[in-house]
Design a protein around this motif. Structure first.
Motif, PDB file in Angstrom:
ATOM      1  N   SER A  98      -6.983   4.259   1.210  1.00 39.86           N
ATOM      2  CA  SER A  98      -7.496   3.195   0.356  1.00 39.86           C
ATOM      3  C   SER A  98      -8.976   3.001   0.658  1.00 39.86           C
ATOM      4  CB  SER A  98      -6.725   1.889   0.584  1.00 39.86           C
ATOM      5  OG  SER A  98      -6.877   1.460   1.925  1.00 39.86           O
ATOM      6  N   VAL A 147      -6.812   2.696  -5.018  1.00 39.21           N
ATOM      7  CA  VAL A 147      -6.388   1.475  -4.338  1.00 39.21           C
ATOM      8  C   VAL A 147      -7.537   0.963  -3.474  1.00 39.21           C
ATOM      9  CG1 VAL A 147      -4.742   0.448  -2.720  1.00 39.21           C
ATOM     10  CG2 VAL A 147      -3.970   2.217  -4.319  1.00 39.21           C
ATOM     11  N   ASN A 198      -5.405  -2.296   8.606  1.00 44.95           N
ATOM     12  CA  ASN A 198      -5.111  -0.873   8.368  1.00 44.95           C
ATOM     13  C   ASN A 198      -5.780   0.017   9.411  1.00 44.95           C
ATOM     14  OD1 ASN A 198      -3.721  -1.708   6.096  1.00 44.95           O
ATOM     15  ND2 ASN A 198      -5.269  -1.003   4.641  1.00 44.95           N
ATOM     16  N   LEU A 258       0.823  -1.209   0.000  1.00 47.53           N
ATOM     17  CA  LEU A 258       0.000   0.000   0.000  1.00 47.53           C
ATOM     18  C   LEU A 258       0.857   1.259   0.000  1.00 47.53           C
ATOM     19  CD1 LEU A 258      -2.805   1.343   0.238  1.00 47.53           C
ATOM     20  CD2 LEU A 258      -2.623   1.053   2.725  1.00 47.53           C
ATOM     21  N   CYS A 280      -8.815  -2.328  -0.845  1.00 45.06           N
ATOM     22  CA  CYS A 280      -8.276  -3.362   0.037  1.00 45.06           C
ATOM     23  C   CYS A 280      -9.347  -4.371   0.436  1.00 45.06           C
ATOM     24  CB  CYS A 280      -7.686  -2.734   1.303  1.00 45.06           C
ATOM     25  SG  CYS A 280      -6.122  -1.856   1.042  1.00 45.06           S
TER      26      CYS A 280
END
Length: 344
Positions: free
Chosen positions: A212, A189, A199, A179, A191
């Motif tokens: 993200s 992006v 995260n 990332l 996830c």
């Protein structure tokens, strides 16, 4: 000072285990990967960045004491401190000192500073316990900057061809490295839920990660186009990937050093990106300890121990443990807490 028994690495003077694989009263945990941090212990001692990850994995009710690096505690005369291992965020080596004798237990570690996990700190000790996940001469990893460059070029090529890029890496550690090093012009992006859960814990501790978007169950291929998707190995071969079609998929792992490993995984690309030491780094780290005795655990422990004896003149012994030599390629579904889908 330390012995290996059926429950793990044990210090009888302090009556404490390091990364035990069975429930014990007191456990020192080197890092929060599942093969080193198991449930059922009455009390855990770990680095302060590992404590929230342990609670995410094992439950908020567990009893945890956390330390900063180089902050000593004394248990029945044994001086215990944690030192950077560089493996993942919060990963630590354990230093134990009693009556002038010093032991170091590495847990998992790497020497390349990834900018997130902290720089590995060599430990001077009389006896050293080391992993050997990639303890064969064939494993000589490229510089991580080179790998990130190749990864970004691959993603850019996919974008230019209207393809999504799926990057596979362990949800805790590898995924965050990916990332952080995806260029901003490679598209949005996304996830996987397991990655996003980690995260959130890390950013809740004040650790800065690139922005993200979590992949939600109602997202379709119309919602996600020309994007980068970061997911754990458990997502490979699953129907969860269908929403990203058309896509190309890459596995980020030290095992990608060998071409056959990539073929067996049936991926389009392999990037040699590991959270462990390669052969040369293992040699460098072990030499830096100055240890007179080395115990080699999970991985190619017999090969590594024999080489240390014959080529380095170190009294080395291979030890069988229950740590996972392939841990960086194993998905940890415990990290995905969505009630609707383990692949959310």
């Amino acid at each position: 000072m330390l012995v290996f028994n059926k429950k793990g690495i044990y210090c009888s003077q302090a009556d404490i285990y390091i990364d035990p694989w069975q429930p014990v009263a007191k456990a020192i945990i080197t890092h929060a990967h599942a093969d080193h941090a198991r449930s059922g212990c009455l009390h855990y001692l770990c680095h302060r960045d590992t404590a929230p990850l342990l609670k995410m994995r094992l439950g908020e009710a567990i009893s945890v004491t956390s330390l900063s690096f180089n902050e000593p505690v004394y248990i029945n005369g044994v001086k215990i401190s944690l030192h950077p291992a560089g493996h993942i965020i919060g990963s630590a080596q354990v230093r134990l000192e009693y009556k002038g004798e010093v032991w170091g237990v590495s847990g998992d570690y790497k020497l390349q500073d990834d900018g997130l996990s902290g720089a590995f700190e060599p430990l001077r000790c009389h006896s050293f316990v080391t992993e050997s996940t990639f303890g064969l001469p064939v494993y000589k990893f490229p510089a991580q900057e080179e790998v990130y460059g190749d990864m970004n070029k691959w993603c850019a090529d996919n974008v230019s061809q209207g393809m999504n890029s799926v990057l596979i890496g362990y949800a805790l550690g590898k995924a965050q490295r990916i990332l952080q090093h995806i260029s901003g012009d490679r598209g949005p992006v996304y996830c996987h839920g397991a990655v996003d859960n980690v995260n959130k814990v890390l950013t809740g501790q004040g650790i800065r990660l690139r922005e993200s978007t979590r992949v939600l169950s109602d997202m379709t291929r119309k919602d996600i186009q020309r994007a980068v998707i970061i997911a754990p190995p458990s997502a490979m071969g699953s129907s969860w990937l269908n929403r990203f079609s058309p896509y190309r998929i890459a596995l980020c792992s030290g095992w990608m050093q060998l071409r056959g490993a990539r073929r067996r995984r049936s991926v389009d690309r392999g990037f040699v990106l590991s959270d462990h030491c390669d052969w040369l780094q293992l040699d460098e780290a072990i030499t830096a300890t100055g240890a007179e005795k080395v115990y080699v655990t999970h991985g190619y422990q017999h090969t590594m121990a024999r080489w240390l004896r014959e080529e380095r003149g170190i009294a080395a012994e291979a030890v069988e443990t229950l740590y996972g030599a392939a841990s960086e390629d194993v998905g940890d579904d415990i990290l995905s807490n969505d009630q609707n889908s383990s692949h959310e």
